[in-house]
Every structure is written in structure tokens, then in C-alpha cells.
Motif scaffolding. Sequence first.
Motif, PDB file in Angstrom:
ATOM      1  N   ARG A  36      13.862  23.724  53.265  1.00 10.86           N
ATOM      2  CA  ARG A  36      13.337  24.911  53.926  1.00 10.86           C
ATOM      3  C   ARG A  36      12.088  24.565  54.728  1.00 10.86           C
ATOM      4  O   ARG A  36      11.224  23.850  54.234  1.00 10.86           O
TER       5      ARG A  36
ATOM      6  N   VAL B   3      11.930  13.647  55.504  1.00  9.12           N
ATOM      7  CA  VAL B   3      11.289  14.487  56.528  1.00  9.12           C
ATOM      8  C   VAL B   3      10.986  15.867  55.940  1.00  9.12           C
ATOM      9  O   VAL B   3       9.953  16.467  56.227  1.00  9.12           O
TER      10      VAL B   3
ATOM     11  N   GLN C 190      19.437  14.690  45.368  1.00  6.60           N
ATOM     12  CA  GLN C 190      19.768  13.698  46.393  1.00  6.60           C
ATOM     13  C   GLN C 190      19.309  12.287  46.004  1.00  6.60           C
ATOM     14  O   GLN C 190      19.970  11.304  46.331  1.00  6.60           O
TER      15      GLN C 190
ATOM     16  N   GLU D 197      25.438  19.208  54.865  1.00  7.55           N
ATOM     17  CA  GLU D 197      24.885  20.565  54.918  1.00  7.55           C
ATOM     18  C   GLU D 197      25.206  21.246  53.590  1.00  7.55           C
ATOM     19  O   GLU D 197      26.005  20.764  52.808  1.00  7.55           O
TER      20      GLU D 197
ATOM     21  N   ASN E 230       9.736  18.947  53.979  1.00  9.62           N
ATOM     22  CA  ASN E 230       8.392  19.142  53.403  1.00  9.62           C
ATOM     23  C   ASN E 230       8.396  19.725  52.001  1.00  9.62           C
ATOM     24  O   ASN E 230       9.313  20.456  51.657  1.00  9.62           O
TER      25      ASN E 230
ATOM     26  N   VAL F 226      16.373  15.391  55.828  1.00  7.11           N
ATOM     27  CA  VAL F 226      15.725  16.439  56.627  1.00  7.11           C
ATOM     28  C   VAL F 226      15.944  17.812  55.988  1.00  7.11           C
ATOM     29  O   VAL F 226      15.089  18.684  56.061  1.00  7.11           O
ATOM     30  N   GLY F 227      17.098  17.990  55.377  1.00  2.39           N
ATOM     31  CA  GLY F 227      17.529  19.306  54.890  1.00  2.39           C
ATOM     32  C   GLY F 227      16.593  19.859  53.834  1.00  2.39           C
ATOM     33  O   GLY F 227      16.509  19.336  52.715  1.00  2.39           O
TER      34      GLY F 227
ATOM     35  N   HIS G 238       1.136  14.078  54.372  1.00  2.00           N
ATOM     36  CA  HIS G 238       1.522  14.838  55.577  1.00  2.00           C
ATOM     37  C   HIS G 238       1.145  16.299  55.330  1.00  2.00           C
ATOM     38  O   HIS G 238       1.971  17.120  54.932  1.00  2.00           O
TER      39      HIS G 238
ATOM     40  N   GLY H 165      20.554  22.003  61.146  1.00  6.10           N
ATOM     41  CA  GLY H 165      19.261  22.675  61.332  1.00  6.10           C
ATOM     42  C   GLY H 165      18.640  22.320  62.666  1.00  6.10           C
ATOM     43  O   GLY H 165      19.208  21.592  63.484  1.00  6.10           O
ATOM     44  N   GLN H 166      17.427  22.847  62.852  1.00  7.07           N
ATOM     45  CA  GLN H 166      16.663  22.618  64.097  1.00  7.07           C
ATOM     46  C   GLN H 166      16.436  21.143  64.382  1.00  7.07           C
ATOM     47  O   GLN H 166      16.680  20.667  65.480  1.00  7.07           O
ATOM     48  N   ILE H 167      15.905  20.432  63.394  1.00 12.19           N
ATOM     49  CA  ILE H 167      15.586  19.017  63.626  1.00 12.19           C
ATOM     50  C   ILE H 167      16.884  18.244  63.839  1.00 12.19           C
ATOM     51  O   ILE H 167      16.976  17.397  64.730  1.00 12.19           O
TER      52      ILE H 167
ATOM     53  N   GLY I 106      20.719  18.351  56.260  1.00 10.39           N
ATOM     54  CA  GLY I 106      20.225  19.464  57.087  1.00 10.39           C
ATOM     55  C   GLY I 106      20.690  19.301  58.516  1.00 10.39           C
ATOM     56  O   GLY I 106      20.009  19.685  59.471  1.00 10.39           O
TER      57      GLY I 106
HETATM   58  N1  NAI Z   1       7.545  15.396  57.866  1.00  9.03           N
HETATM   59  C1  NAI Z   1       7.356  15.993  59.027  1.00  9.03           C
HETATM   60  O1  NAI Z   1       6.583  15.511  59.864  1.00  9.03           O
HETATM   61  C2  NAI Z   1       8.084  17.258  59.367  1.00  9.03           C
HETATM   62  C3  NAI Z   1       8.866  17.889  58.436  1.00  9.03           C
HETATM   63  N2  NAI Z   1       9.515  19.055  58.736  1.00  9.03           N
HETATM   64  C4  NAI Z   1      10.345  19.659  57.685  1.00  9.03           C
HETATM   65  O2  NAI Z   1      11.717  19.350  57.903  1.00  9.03           O
HETATM   66  C5  NAI Z   1      12.528  20.294  57.204  1.00  9.03           C
HETATM   67  C6  NAI Z   1      13.667  20.792  58.090  1.00  9.03           C
HETATM   68  O3  NAI Z   1      13.151  21.509  59.174  1.00  9.03           O
HETATM   69  P1  NAI Z   1      14.105  22.283  60.213  1.00  9.03           P
HETATM   70  O4  NAI Z   1      15.214  21.401  60.668  1.00  9.03           O
HETATM   71  O5  NAI Z   1      13.204  22.894  61.206  1.00  9.03           O
HETATM   72  O6  NAI Z   1      14.674  23.433  59.263  1.00  9.03           O
HETATM   73  P2  NAI Z   1      16.004  24.331  59.462  1.00  9.03           P
HETATM   74  O7  NAI Z   1      15.882  25.469  58.531  1.00  9.03           O
HETATM   75  O8  NAI Z   1      16.245  24.585  60.926  1.00  9.03           O
HETATM   76  O9  NAI Z   1      17.143  23.344  58.966  1.00  9.03           O
HETATM   77  C7  NAI Z   1      17.211  22.908  57.663  1.00  9.03           C
HETATM   78  C8  NAI Z   1      18.674  22.716  57.353  1.00  9.03           C
HETATM   79  O10 NAI Z   1      18.765  22.090  56.085  1.00  9.03           O
HETATM   80  C9  NAI Z   1      19.874  22.642  55.409  1.00  9.03           C
HETATM   81  N3  NAI Z   1      19.695  22.400  53.983  1.00  9.03           N
HETATM   82  C10 NAI Z   1      18.952  23.081  53.081  1.00  9.03           C
HETATM   83  N4  NAI Z   1      19.108  22.560  51.860  1.00  9.03           N
HETATM   84  C11 NAI Z   1      19.937  21.517  51.983  1.00  9.03           C
HETATM   85  C12 NAI Z   1      20.487  20.600  51.065  1.00  9.03           C
HETATM   86  N5  NAI Z   1      20.211  20.664  49.757  1.00  9.03           N
HETATM   87  N6  NAI Z   1      21.324  19.642  51.531  1.00  9.03           N
HETATM   88  C13 NAI Z   1      21.639  19.579  52.840  1.00  9.03           C
HETATM   89  N7  NAI Z   1      21.159  20.438  53.759  1.00  9.03           N
HETATM   90  C14 NAI Z   1      20.320  21.388  53.331  1.00  9.03           C
HETATM   91  C15 NAI Z   1      19.870  24.114  55.805  1.00  9.03           C
HETATM   92  O11 NAI Z   1      21.150  24.710  55.613  1.00  9.03           O
HETATM   93  C16 NAI Z   1      19.467  24.027  57.280  1.00  9.03           C
HETATM   94  O12 NAI Z   1      20.592  23.943  58.132  1.00  9.03           O
HETATM   95  C17 NAI Z   1      11.571  21.400  56.741  1.00  9.03           C
HETATM   96  O13 NAI Z   1      11.251  21.203  55.371  1.00  9.03           O
HETATM   97  C18 NAI Z   1      10.348  21.174  57.611  1.00  9.03           C
HETATM   98  O14 NAI Z   1       9.176  21.675  57.027  1.00  9.03           O
HETATM   99  C19 NAI Z   1       9.434  19.612  59.973  1.00  9.03           C
HETATM  100  C20 NAI Z   1       8.671  19.009  60.954  1.00  9.03           C
HETATM  101  C21 NAI Z   1       7.923  17.800  60.718  1.00  9.03           C
END
Ligand code: NAI
Length: 329
Positions: A93, A132, A115, A43, A134, A90-91, A190, A15-17, A12
Motif C-alpha cells: 500500500r 521498494v 514473500q 498481483e 514502504n 513493489v506491491g 528511506h 500498480g502505479q510504479i 504489485g
Molecule cells: N522506496 C521508495 O523510494 C518508494 C516506495 N514507494 C512505495 O511503493 C509501493 C507501491 O507504490 P504504488 O505502485 O504507487 O502503489 P499502487 O497502489 O499503485 O500499487 C501497488 C500494487 O501492489 C499490489 N499489491 C498489494 N499487495 C500485494 C501483494 N501482497 N502481492 C502482490 N501485489 C500486491 C496492489 O494490488 C497494487 O496493484 C508503496 O508502498 C509506496 O509507498 C513509492 C515510491 C518510492
Amino acid sequence: MAKAPMRVAVTGAAGQIGYSLLFRIANGDMLGKDQPVILQLLEIPDEKAQKALKGVMMEIDDCAFPLLAGMSAHSDPMTAFKDIDVALLVGARPRGPGMERKDLLEANAQIFTVQGKALDAVASRNVKVLVVGNPANTNAYIAMKSAPNLPAKNFTAMLRLDHNRALSQIAAKTGKPVASIEKLCVWGNHSPTMYADYRFATIDGQSVKDMINDAAWNKDTFLPTVGKRGGAIIEARGLSSAASAANAAIDHVHDWVLGTNGKWTTMGIPSDGSYDIPEGTIFGFPVTTENGEYKIISGLAIDEFSRERINVTLNELLEEREGVKHLVG
Ligand SMILES: NC(=O)C1=CN([C@@H]2O[C@H](COP(=O)(O)OP(=O)(O)OC[C@H]3O[C@@H](n4cnc5c(N)ncnc54)[C@H](O)[C@@H]3O)[C@@H](O)[C@H]2O)C=CC1
Ligand SMILES: O=C([O-])CC(=O)C(=O)O
């Protein structure tokens, strides 16, 4: 002599993180200021995502990080995870307003079987995996079960953001610096059911529980604030937490690899049966870390209120696990 580079995979990555995470890893915040790193970035095989990833890599190049010994983009976990020492999964939804993290199970669970299998096949046998994406605990469980040839202890889930949120709330309540708080922990999943526990916490050797001395604040303010913080951020930002999540991932891996010097932290790890948590459940526990290994703090008294809270978060995890039974065989 310069250290050999460590290979770090981040999924991911566009993505944002990812955008808050990659620069800090390359800067040495995660593995140490003397530890060269090679970034292996995954990605989805989608033109837009791959193009965005290239853009992020251009920016990383433009930082000219002295510790960055290599970087590659991938769309297949089998190449992204080759020989890696650390995996940041991290990757996945993220949730939007009105969703709970477990609502993501259906959408995200599949990612972690694929993975997990790829890690099993090509990663270093000592790979340290942090999930990371969820719902993080259950996704870590799926990845662990999909990688039978890797030690189960290599798979962890991120509860460090919850731990850091709890630290910050206690610092605000007591008026003491965050750095002075010790022996805090967060039990369980979490999710809003997590149990942030300051019964054992101290500040300058003094009991935090005695300093606060307010059971109603614990139950009605502290626990809901920490438990629902992710939702509050989505409500305020329209997007889920990213920089604080990246920061917590850095903290988690930093402490796992480099040790806590006897201090407690929280990690989501496979239970060894401690505190009556069924073996293999990925659960937030208080731990110390040393020489790249974590150890659960044992022998803590669990009072009736705490046992109730621990059971609620455990039952939720067991339900989530039931929901993904078909994926883990
Ligand atoms: N455990 C924790 O404390 C936290 C967990 N999260 C989770 O982290 C995850 C990512 O969050 P964001 O970066 O904000 O989301 P985002 O949508 O901005 O980025 C996620 C990225 O992962 C990519 N992705 C999706 N499926 C993939 C795969 N099979 N292989 C590789 N890349 C893939 C997407 O194309 C996207 O670029 C979410 O599930 C979110 O809920 C977020 C904050 C805290
Ligand atoms: O709440 C979310 O969906 C993102 C997350 O896990 C958090 O901020 O703790």
C-alpha cells in the motif's frame, strides 16, 4: 552467443510504479541491451487486480520488445518467484496525504514475511532482491529474516530515489550537470530522517561542500527538501511518486548487476557493522559495485553533525524493527 534470459519478478505489477517499470525492464534499461528477460508478474488474487495486470501485459506484448523472452501473471508468490534472478518487491500500500511511511508498517509488513518465505523456498540462491514497498528498509529486513536459507546480502532496500533527488538538488544549486557529481551518499532510512551527505562529493575534482559553502542551506533547505520530497509529491499529485520511483529501481538493480566502475552510489543494505550501525540493520550506505556485489565505502570521517543525523535515522529504524519483532521471530 546470445545470453540466457534472466528471470525477473515484479510484485504489485498492476500498480502505479509497475506501469512505469515493466516497460523499461523489458526494453533492457535495467539489465542491459543484450540481456533477454522473462517477466514473472505478481498481483493480489483479486479479480480486478488480475484483470488490470492482463491489460498491462497486453500493452507489453504490443511493444514487441526484442529482449522479452517470456512473461507470466501470478497470484501466488510461490509460482511468481520460481527460479528468479531478480525480485522487485513493489506491491504494497502507498501512503496518502498526512501519513508517514512508517504508518504503513502495520498494513504492509505481513506481505514481506510471506514473500520472504516464498523467495527462500523457490528463488535462485543468487537472487537479488530490491524492496521498494514502504517502509522499504524495514520491509527488506522482514523479507531477509523470513528467508534464512538465502544470503542476507541478497536483500536490499531502495534509497536510490533519495540519492537521485539529492543529486538533482545539488546540480541545481551549483549550476553543474548531474553527471559531473561524484561521491554523494544518503545514510539511513528511506524516510524524512535520512541523511543526504555531500561532504565527500566532488564536481570535476572540486569539493562540493567548498563550492556551496553554506551550512545553513545544507541544514535548512537541502536536507528537508530531499527528506520530504516524497511528501511534497503526494501533496502536489495526490498520489505518491511513481515514474521517478521506477527509474530509481532501474538504476539500483542496473548498478548492482552491471557495476558502477568505481563510482559511488547509495543502496539500502544489511549493515556489516560499519560506522557503528548494528549488523543486519538495513541502512543506506555509500557503496561501489562490481561483479554483482556491492561494497561499503569504508573509512569516511563522521563529524559530530553527521553522527547526530545518522543516529536519528538509525534510532527510527531500530524502533520500526521493534514494532515488527513478532513477525520475524
Ligand atoms: N522506496 C521508495 O523510494 C518508494 C516506495 N514507494 C512505495 O511503493 C509501493 C507501491 O507504490 P504504488 O505502485 O504507487 O502503489 P499502487 O497502489 O499503485 O500499487 C501497488 C500494487 O501492489 C499490489 N499489491 C498489494 N499487495 C500485494 C501483494 N501482497 N502481492 C502482490 N501485489 C500486491 C496492489 O494490488 C497494487 O496493484 C508503496 O508502498 C509506496 O509507498 C513509492 C515510491 C518510492
Ligand atoms: O513518499 C512516499 O510515500 C513515496 C516514497 O517513498 C517517495 O516518494 O519517496
